[in-house]
Scaffold this motif. Structure first.
Motif, PDB file in Angstrom:
ATOM      1  N   LEU A 246       0.838  -1.197   0.000  1.00 32.33           N
ATOM      2  CA  LEU A 246       0.000   0.000   0.000  1.00 32.33           C
ATOM      3  C   LEU A 246       0.869   1.241   0.000  1.00 32.33           C
ATOM      4  O   LEU A 246       1.994   1.226   0.478  1.00 32.33           O
ATOM      5  CB  LEU A 246      -0.907   0.020   1.233  1.00 32.33           C
ATOM      6  CG  LEU A 246      -1.902  -1.130   1.410  1.00 32.33           C
ATOM      7  CD1 LEU A 246      -2.603  -0.982   2.749  1.00 32.33           C
ATOM      8  CD2 LEU A 246      -2.917  -1.146   0.278  1.00 32.33           C
ATOM      9  N   LYS A 247       0.304   2.302  -0.516  1.00 32.65           N
ATOM     10  CA  LYS A 247       0.918   3.615  -0.356  1.00 32.65           C
ATOM     11  C   LYS A 247       0.312   4.255   0.890  1.00 32.65           C
ATOM     12  O   LYS A 247      -0.783   3.923   1.320  1.00 32.65           O
ATOM     13  CB  LYS A 247       0.646   4.489  -1.587  1.00 32.65           C
ATOM     14  CG  LYS A 247       1.243   3.935  -2.881  1.00 32.65           C
ATOM     15  CD  LYS A 247       2.758   3.934  -2.822  1.00 32.65           C
ATOM     16  CE  LYS A 247       3.379   3.577  -4.167  1.00 32.65           C
ATOM     17  NZ  LYS A 247       3.076   2.210  -4.597  1.00 32.65           N
ATOM     18  N   GLU A 250      -3.493   4.947   1.693  1.00 29.69           N
ATOM     19  CA  GLU A 250      -4.342   4.011   0.967  1.00 29.69           C
ATOM     20  C   GLU A 250      -5.014   3.047   1.945  1.00 29.69           C
ATOM     21  O   GLU A 250      -4.539   2.836   3.060  1.00 29.69           O
ATOM     22  CB  GLU A 250      -3.521   3.217  -0.059  1.00 29.69           C
ATOM     23  CG  GLU A 250      -3.147   4.006  -1.298  1.00 29.69           C
ATOM     24  CD  GLU A 250      -2.450   3.153  -2.333  1.00 29.69           C
ATOM     25  OE1 GLU A 250      -2.318   3.601  -3.473  1.00 29.69           O
ATOM     26  OE2 GLU A 250      -2.037   2.016  -1.991  1.00 29.69           O
ATOM     27  N   THR A 252      -7.281  -0.872   2.271  1.00 33.07           N
ATOM     28  CA  THR A 252      -7.606  -2.150   1.652  1.00 33.07           C
ATOM     29  C   THR A 252      -8.469  -2.941   2.627  1.00 33.07           C
ATOM     30  O   THR A 252      -8.423  -2.713   3.842  1.00 33.07           O
ATOM     31  CB  THR A 252      -6.336  -2.949   1.285  1.00 33.07           C
ATOM     32  OG1 THR A 252      -6.712  -4.077   0.489  1.00 33.07           O
ATOM     33  CG2 THR A 252      -5.607  -3.426   2.526  1.00 33.07           C
TER      34      THR A 252
END
Length: 684
Positions: A246-247, A250, A252
């Motif tokens: 992930l950045k 971000e 999820t």
């Protein structure tokens, strides 16, 4: 009949014990539960390297992964790899050179390998497939017997063109699986993931070329990066989903799958091992907070059995475009032999980059390493160039000019005066040498004593006097020009330097309050004293005080005592001397004895029948033992408080009857003598 060859090994009991110990040690690491069986098995097989065992969670470097692969290769084929010459300037690791010699790895350029860069999943797949192909060549077998036309992952378009073919082979032959719907080709490989990949390759089946059809279909023999292989008859849970890496900022969503879809589930909890890197809410929503890796743990109860699984979330910093680069202080001048480090400035300073490469246009003048550190090779001018590769593959470069001036030769060596003075047996000192000019760079110094039985000198220039005599102490230097220069001096060593020590007098007479400094008589007179200690003894005590620091004696009270002086000299010998100290009594210079009135009356008024007498002894430190007051005729007058030791005071005289008498003040001395003062008192 189809034939399948399996790799076998015959090991001794000693090796078995070592492997079991290694497996136990591996089992104590910081790894996920899904990786534990593979890590223990790899340790038993000797497939783990020291760098991998340090931290199973961290991202593995290219150097670390090469060590793993080469170690596995040599154990698989049962032979050592012959090394070719090293083409890389940024590493001398023999495992990397072996991997290059096999042809299973390439550098990041023709002369660099970038050993400290993290290895990505697509790089790992290429290296592993290359290693298996080389195993096939060495053992004349077939291992990679499957392939696919395309990969079933949603992020397959992120695979680099140079890695695509090997990624297909790795997937088709069970070397590398994806993570759910993704394969994450550009994600870094953790140590625990790399162990599973290496073990997958080590355990791959070998087939005769004519029996290719007998191989197993594609698939991993060990767990992939998340999840567990459920034991038969037991319920297990596997974390699903998650876009990884992930950045920052971000999100999820993680979900889970049970091996028994009909199980009754309760007490579902999600947690993060590092909330500063990634957080997770009760529903499995993960938010990337900061750069690094965090383990997300799922715990739940299924059919009254508590089960768990973990998944590693990697958070990468956001990619910031690189606009330009510059070299700090782009024109530098240094002397041959000096060190210098160039620094690169990024614009913006937060730009994210893949690598920084330095080079010198004239390596006969200076070379530069991957950190920008200069090593001078000779006088002249060279252009230093830095090339910075951004995350998107674009490159920016900048240059600097380095001038290297010629080395300066030594032309003078002088020694400090203190260094050349005579020494005494048993002493030591550091020789202080001044080398000129100040710009000369010394590559070596060599100290020498011509007569080591008189004095020896260490490599650092510390000389120790051993015996009486003389020796020549010399220093030879070698400078950056290759030139030599030497200088020397004659050192004299003396033994038993002090022949005698006494005090100036055997008896000292000191007045009370007087301070004297006894003379220290040395032979020879120029003997060097290291320390002096004064002590005094008497009975009774307190007759005199001494000061070692000031070398003095002070009279305190009349009496006699012994002064002892201890002296330590430069040759470390100790000498003592004694003298008698007589503290003389302080004589009385004057006595004042007066009365407020000398005529008293006997009546009812107290004031008329009393008078006060006052006394004072001069000086105040006069020596006496006591003072006694008395009346020559106590029928006429009496005195109160008849004794005293103070040097001044008052006494009361009372009228007793008519007549005349004398009030007497007697001062007594230690020898029994005394002196008196008298006042005549008349009573009416």
């Amino acid at each position: 009949m189809k034939k399948i060859k399996f790799l076998t090994a015959i090991v001794t009991c000693t090796i078995i014990l070592v492997l079991i110990t290694a497996g136990i040690a591996a089992a104590s690491g910081n790894y996920a539960s899904w990786a534990e069986p593979s890590i223990i098995r790899a340790a038993e097989l000797g497939l783990l390297t020291e760098n991998v065992k340090k931290d199973y969670i961290r991202a593995l470097t290219r150097e670390d992964f090469c060590e793993l692969v080469v170690n596995m290769f040599e154990r698989r084929v049962g032979d050592q790899i012959e090394m070719k010459s090293n083409p890389f300037t940024d590493t001398s690791n023999p495992m990397i050179i072996k991997a290059f010699s096999l042809g299973i790895i390439n550098g990041t350029s023709s002369t660099t390998f970038s050993p400290k860069n993290s290895v990505t999943r697509e790089q790992a797949a290429v290296i592993l497939v290359n290693a298996v192909r080389e195993i096939e060549n060495v053992r004349s077998v077939r291992i990679l017997v499957n392939n696919v036309d395309s990969l079933p992952f949603s992020d397959s378009n992120r695979i680099s063109s140079w890695a695509m073919d090997n990624m297909k082979v790795a997937y088709a032959n069970g070397i590398m699986k994806g993570d759910g719907a993704n394969v994450r080709p550009l994600a870094n490989v953790s140590s625990q993931e790399s162990v599973i990949l290496i073990l997958n390759v080590y355990n791959m089946q070998e087939a005769d070329p004519q029996d290719i059809g007998a191989v197993t279909p594609p698939g991993n023999q060990f767990p992939s990066e998340g999840g567990q292989v459920p034991p038969t008859g037991k319920i297990s849970v596997t974390i699903d989903g998650g876009n990884i890496p992930l950045k920052i900022k971000e999100t999820t969503l993680l979900s889970y799958t049970l091996s028994d879809a009909n199980a009754v589930v309760s007490n579902v909890t999600w947690s993060s091992s590092a909330k500063s890197i990634a957080t997770v809410d009760p529903n499995g929503n993960v938010v990337a907070i900061g750069k690094g890796s965090a383990r997300i743990t799922l715990k739940l109860t299924a059919n009254d059995v508590s089960i768990t699984d973990t998944k590693t979330i990697h958070v990468e910093p956001p990619i910031v475009a690189l606009n330009s680069v510059a070299v700090t202080n782009p024109v530098r001048t240094i002397r041959f032999g000096d060190s210098l480090r160039f620094n690169v400035q990024l614009s913006p300073t937060t730009a994210t980059v893949q690598r920084v490469e330095w080079s010198s246009s004239d390596t006969s003048v200076a070379t530069i390493d991957d950190k920008g550190t200069i090593t001078t090779k000779g006088a002249g001018t060279t252009t230093i160039k830095v090339v910075v590769t951004a995350m998107d593959g674009s490159k920016k470069e900048a240059t600097a000019t380095l001038n290297v001036t010629a080395a300066v030769a030594v032309n003078s060596i002088t020694f400090s005066n203190a260094s050349t003075e005579p020494m005494f047996v048993g002493t030591s000192r550091a020789i202080v040498a001044s080398v000129m000019p100040t710009g000369a760079l010394i590559t070596s110094r060599s100290w020498k004593s011509s007569n080591t039985s008189v004095a020896a000198i260490s490599d650092s220039g510390r000389v120790t006097a051993i015996s009486n005599g003389t020796t020549t102490i010399s220093l030879e230097t070698v400078d950056r020009t290759g030139g030599k220069f030497s200088a020397s001096f004659v050192l004299t060593v003396k033994s038993n330097y002090v022949s005698s020590f006494t005090l100036g007098q055997s008896v000292y007479n000191v007045k009370i309050g007087e301070t004297i400094t006894p003379e220290l008589v040395l032979s020879p007179a120029d003997a060097i004293i290291r320390s002096v200690s004064f002590s005094f003894s008497s009975s009774p005590t307190g007759i005199a005080s001494v000061s070692s620091g000031n070398k003095t004696v002070t009279g305190k009270a009349a009496g006699t005592g012994v002064l002892t002086v201890s002296v330590t000299f430069e040759d470390r010998t100790n000498h003592t001397a004694q003298a008698t100290i007589n503290v003389l009594p302080m004589p009385i210079e004057a006595i004042s004895f007066t009365a407020s009135k000398t005529v008293l009356q006997i009546n009812n008024r107290v004031a008329d029948s009393r008078t006060n007498v006052s006394y004072r002894i001069t000086p105040s430190n006069a020596t006496y033992t006591s003072i006694v007051f008395s009346s020559s005729d106590e029928s006429v007058a009496t005195v109160t408080n008849t004794s005293s030791k103070t040097v001044s005071g008052t006494r009361t005289v009372n009228a007793e009857g008519p007549g005349k008498c004398m009030i007497i003040m007697s001062v007594f001395f230690a020898d029994g003598s005394h002196t008196t003062q008298q006042l005549e008192i008349t009573v009416i």
